[in-house]
Each structure stands twice: as structure tokens, then as C-alpha cells.
Design a protein around this motif. Structure first.
Motif, PDB file in Angstrom:
ATOM      1  N   VAL A   1       0.837  -1.204   0.000  1.00 11.51           N
ATOM      2  CA  VAL A   1       0.000   0.000   0.000  1.00 11.51           C
ATOM      3  C   VAL A   1       0.873   1.256   0.000  1.00 11.51           C
ATOM      4  O   VAL A   1       0.606   2.223  -0.731  1.00 11.51           O
ATOM      5  N   ALA A   2       1.940   1.252   0.803  1.00 10.55           N
ATOM      6  CA  ALA A   2       2.841   2.406   0.847  1.00 10.55           C
ATOM      7  C   ALA A   2       3.532   2.610  -0.499  1.00 10.55           C
ATOM      8  O   ALA A   2       3.670   3.743  -0.977  1.00 10.55           O
ATOM      9  N   TYR A   3       3.941   1.499  -1.139  1.00 10.82           N
ATOM     10  CA  TYR A   3       4.642   1.613  -2.432  1.00 10.82           C
ATOM     11  C   TYR A   3       3.720   2.130  -3.527  1.00 10.82           C
ATOM     12  O   TYR A   3       4.179   2.704  -4.514  1.00 10.82           O
ATOM     13  N   SER A   4       2.430   1.952  -3.342  1.00  8.62           N
ATOM     14  CA  SER A   4       1.483   2.474  -4.334  1.00  8.62           C
ATOM     15  C   SER A   4       1.571   3.996  -4.437  1.00  8.62           C
ATOM     16  O   SER A   4       1.249   4.580  -5.479  1.00  8.62           O
ATOM     17  N   LEU A   5       2.013   4.652  -3.364  1.00  7.70           N
ATOM     18  CA  LEU A   5       2.194   6.100  -3.408  1.00  7.70           C
ATOM     19  C   LEU A   5       3.342   6.480  -4.349  1.00  7.70           C
ATOM     20  O   LEU A   5       3.294   7.510  -5.019  1.00  7.70           O
ATOM     21  N   VAL A   6       4.366   5.636  -4.390  1.00  8.31           N
ATOM     22  CA  VAL A   6       5.450   5.863  -5.343  1.00  8.31           C
ATOM     23  C   VAL A   6       4.944   5.690  -6.774  1.00  8.31           C
ATOM     24  O   VAL A   6       5.264   6.472  -7.673  1.00  8.31           O
ATOM     25  N   LEU A   7       4.130   4.649  -6.969  1.00  4.79           N
ATOM     26  CA  LEU A   7       3.553   4.430  -8.298  1.00  4.79           C
ATOM     27  C   LEU A   7       2.657   5.598  -8.699  1.00  4.79           C
ATOM     28  O   LEU A   7       2.601   5.972  -9.876  1.00  4.79           O
ATOM     29  N   LEU A   8       1.978   6.189  -7.726  1.00  4.17           N
ATOM     30  CA  LEU A   8       1.165   7.369  -8.005  1.00  4.17           C
ATOM     31  C   LEU A   8       2.040   8.525  -8.487  1.00  4.17           C
ATOM     32  O   LEU A   8       1.702   9.215  -9.452  1.00  4.17           O
ATOM     33  N   ALA A   9       3.174   8.716  -7.810  1.00  2.00           N
ATOM     34  CA  ALA A   9       4.099   9.776  -8.218  1.00  2.00           C
ATOM     35  C   ALA A   9       4.634   9.529  -9.623  1.00  2.00           C
ATOM     36  O   ALA A   9       4.743  10.464 -10.436  1.00  2.00           O
ATOM     37  N   ILE A  10       4.938   8.269  -9.920  1.00  2.00           N
ATOM     38  CA  ILE A  10       5.426   7.934 -11.262  1.00  2.00           C
ATOM     39  C   ILE A  10       4.333   8.181 -12.303  1.00  2.00           C
ATOM     40  O   ILE A  10       4.583   8.698 -13.398  1.00  2.00           O
ATOM     41  N   GLY A  11       3.090   7.832 -11.941  1.00  2.00           N
ATOM     42  CA  GLY A  11       1.978   8.072 -12.852  1.00  2.00           C
ATOM     43  C   GLY A  11       1.777   9.556 -13.139  1.00  2.00           C
ATOM     44  O   GLY A  11       1.520   9.956 -14.280  1.00  2.00           O
ATOM     45  N   LEU A  12       1.903  10.388 -12.110  1.00  2.00           N
ATOM     46  CA  LEU A  12       1.767  11.828 -12.305  1.00  2.00           C
ATOM     47  C   LEU A  12       2.904  12.371 -13.177  1.00  2.00           C
ATOM     48  O   LEU A  12       2.685  13.257 -14.016  1.00  2.00           O
ATOM     49  N   ALA A  13       4.107  11.835 -12.973  1.00  2.00           N
ATOM     50  CA  ALA A  13       5.235  12.255 -13.801  1.00  2.00           C
ATOM     51  C   ALA A  13       5.019  11.877 -15.268  1.00  2.00           C
ATOM     52  O   ALA A  13       5.323  12.644 -16.174  1.00  2.00           O
ATOM     53  N   LYS A  14       4.463  10.689 -15.479  1.00  2.00           N
ATOM     54  CA  LYS A  14       4.177  10.254 -16.844  1.00  2.00           C
ATOM     55  C   LYS A  14       3.063  11.099 -17.461  1.00  2.00           C
ATOM     56  O   LYS A  14       3.101  11.450 -18.654  1.00  2.00           O
ATOM     57  N   LEU A  15       2.078  11.459 -16.641  1.00  2.00           N
ATOM     58  CA  LEU A  15       0.971  12.280 -17.127  1.00  2.00           C
ATOM     59  C   LEU A  15       1.469  13.641 -17.602  1.00  2.00           C
ATOM     60  O   LEU A  15       1.004  14.171 -18.624  1.00  2.00           O
ATOM     61  N   LYS A  16       2.415  14.205 -16.869  1.00  2.00           N
ATOM     62  CA  LYS A  16       2.972  15.514 -17.222  1.00  2.00           C
ATOM     63  C   LYS A  16       4.154  15.411 -18.194  1.00  2.00           C
ATOM     64  O   LYS A  16       4.706  16.429 -18.603  1.00  2.00           O
ATOM     65  N   ARG A  17       4.531  14.179 -18.540  1.00  2.00           N
ATOM     66  CA  ARG A  17       5.582  13.929 -19.531  1.00  2.00           C
ATOM     67  C   ARG A  17       6.894  14.621 -19.174  1.00  2.00           C
ATOM     68  O   ARG A  17       7.498  15.305 -20.000  1.00  2.00           O
TER      69      ARG A  17
END
Length: 261
Positions: A16-32
Motif C-alpha cells: 500500500v505504501a509503495y502504491s504512493l510511489v507508483l502514483l508519483a510515477i503516474g503523475l510524472a508520466k501524465l505531465k511527460r
């Protein structure tokens, strides 16, 4: 929860905690921003490194012998050198010799003084104290060292004409390079000074928070945090000072002539 009030984290909790890292990666990908792969690799490396260190420390704590403890400290120092070198693209002459000596004296000296005169535990190589304390001192000094080395190199390049003019007018190498040394030292210690200024009001430090979560009395945790922050500040200052003091000399010949690569 154990008898000391510490909440143990299971595998599911870590997922669950690591999912926050995946969220950050997803936001970075969204903003390219183009750093998704680097962020993912850094997070995975962090997890595997910490797991490896955890198992290794479990073994060392059980052995209670100075040789494995000293070996761990040498590995920590070697990795810190590798990280500092990777951060700086244009390195000063004799870079690893200068930075390595500064880290050894700055971090090693402060760790010895702090462990023997402040914490004064026994035996001196007790890994439960020596390794975590040395790790915090080395880790924070590593940032100061990289800032000092990078800023010194940039200052020497930017001020090349100014330094050469001062040398022509009869100034010594140290006099000519003094503004560069001052700016490099200031850049190295400023983050630590800012961290101290914000502590307790803007943020609760990691060491103090960890001790409180493990059941330590808040005032005991505060005293430890104050002590380790003082040690970190001293180590950063000594390390940065030695880097700029040794580093500027590497840019000059024995005849005090500027020699830029």
C-alpha cells in the motif's frame, strides 16, 4: 503491535505504501517530464538495498565483532564516494583523493567524537549505535561534499579571468581564489543551516519520529535529535571546508599558476 507499542508493518502494508510511489510515477508520466523510468528504478533500488541492509545488520548484530562493523563502514564510505562522483560531471583535479580525505577526516572524526564523548556506549563497535549514527553523519555530509566540490569547480571556471588578473597583480593562489572558496563553502553548509532552522516547527526529523514511533519518550527522542543534528552540522562543515581547502590547490601549480583542465 508488540509489547513496546511498536506497530509492525506487514507485506501488504508495504505494498500500500509503495502504491504512493507508483502514483508519483503516474503523475510524472501524465505531465511527460521524462523521469518515470529513473523514479521507478530509484524506488526499486531503494527497496532492495534496504532489504539487503536489514538482513546484513541482523547478522552483524548477532555476531557482535568489530571487523564486520568496520567493513560496513568502509562500504558506506565507498558508496558515498561513488554517489558524489556520479553527481558531478566536471570534476576537480584529484577529485577522489580530495573528497575521500575530507570525508574520512570530517565524518570519521565527528563520528568518533560523537560516539565516544556524547553517546559513550560500550563496546565502541556496538553496531546498534555505530552503524546508524555513522550512516546519518556520512549521508548528510555526502550532500555537503557534493555541493562544495561542484560549486568550487564552477566558481573556479567562472572566475578564471578574475583569478588570473589577481595572480598577475601579485596575489597568492589562496588570495586570488578566496571568493570562490567562500561561495563554495556557503553553498555546502546552507542546506544544513536551513534544515536546522525548520526543525521542530516545519518538520519533525526522521530520527526523532522513528524513536517516538518505537515507544521512546518524546523528550529523550528530542535530546538524541538535537545531539545528532549538531554532529551532522559539524561533519558537513569540516568536510566542506577540507574540500574547498584542498580542492582549490589542485587548480594551481607549485609556482602558483592557474591550471584549468
Amino acid at each position: 503491535m508488540d509489547n513496546q507499542g511498536l506497530v509492525n508493518l506487514g507485506i501488504l502494508d508495504l505494498v500500500v505504501a509503495y502504491s504512493l510511489v507508483l502514483l508519483a510515477i503516474g503523475l510524472a508520466k501524465l505531465k511527460r517530464i521524462g523521469q518515470e523510468g529513473q523514479m521507478l528504478w530509484a524506488s526499486l533500488r531503494m527497496v532492495f538495498q534496504l532489504l539487503a541492509v536489514g538482513y546484513l545488520l541482523h547478522f552483524i548484530f548477532a555476531v557482535q565483532h568489530p571487523l564486520p562493523v568496520l567493513a560496513i563502514l568502509l562500504v558506506m564510505g565507498g558508496f558515498s564516494m561513488q554517489v558524489i562522483g556520479a553527481r558531478i560531471k566536471r570534476k576537480m583535479p584529484r577529485f577522489y583523493q580530495v573528497v575521500g580525505t575530507a570525508l574520512l577526516i570530517g565524518c570519521g572524526g565527528v563520528t568518533f567524537v560523537f560516539c565516544s564523548l556524547v553517546v559513550h556506549y560500550s563496546p565502541w563497535y556496538d553496531p546498534r549505535y555505530l552503524i546508524p549514527l555513522a550512516g546519518m553523519i556520512i549521508g548528510n555530509s555526502m550532500n555537503g561534499a557534493s555541493l562544495a566540490a561542484e560549486r568550487l569547480g564552477a566558481e573556479m571556471r567562472e572566475r578564471r579571468e578574475e583569478i588570473e588578473t589577481a595572480l598577475c597583480l601579485g596575489a597568492s593562489a589562496r588570495q586570488a581564489a578566496r571568493p570562490a572558496l567562500r561561495n563554495a563553502f556557503r553553498a555546502a553548509i546552507m542546506p544544513t543551516a536551513n534544515t536546522m532552522a525548520a526543525m521542530g516547527i516545519v518538520s519533525l526529523p526522521g530520527m526523532m519520529t522513528g524513536q517516538i514511533l518505537s515507544g521512546t519518550e518524546p523528550m529523550v527522542a528530542v535530546r538524541y535529535q538535537v545531539a545528532i543534528m549538531c554532529a551532522i552540522t559539524g561533519a558537513v562543515a569540516i568536510t566542506a571546508y577540507l574540500i574547498v581547502l584542498q580542492g582549490y590547490r589542485s587548480y594551481f601549480t607549485k609556482a602558483q599558476q592557474l591550471e584549468m583542465q
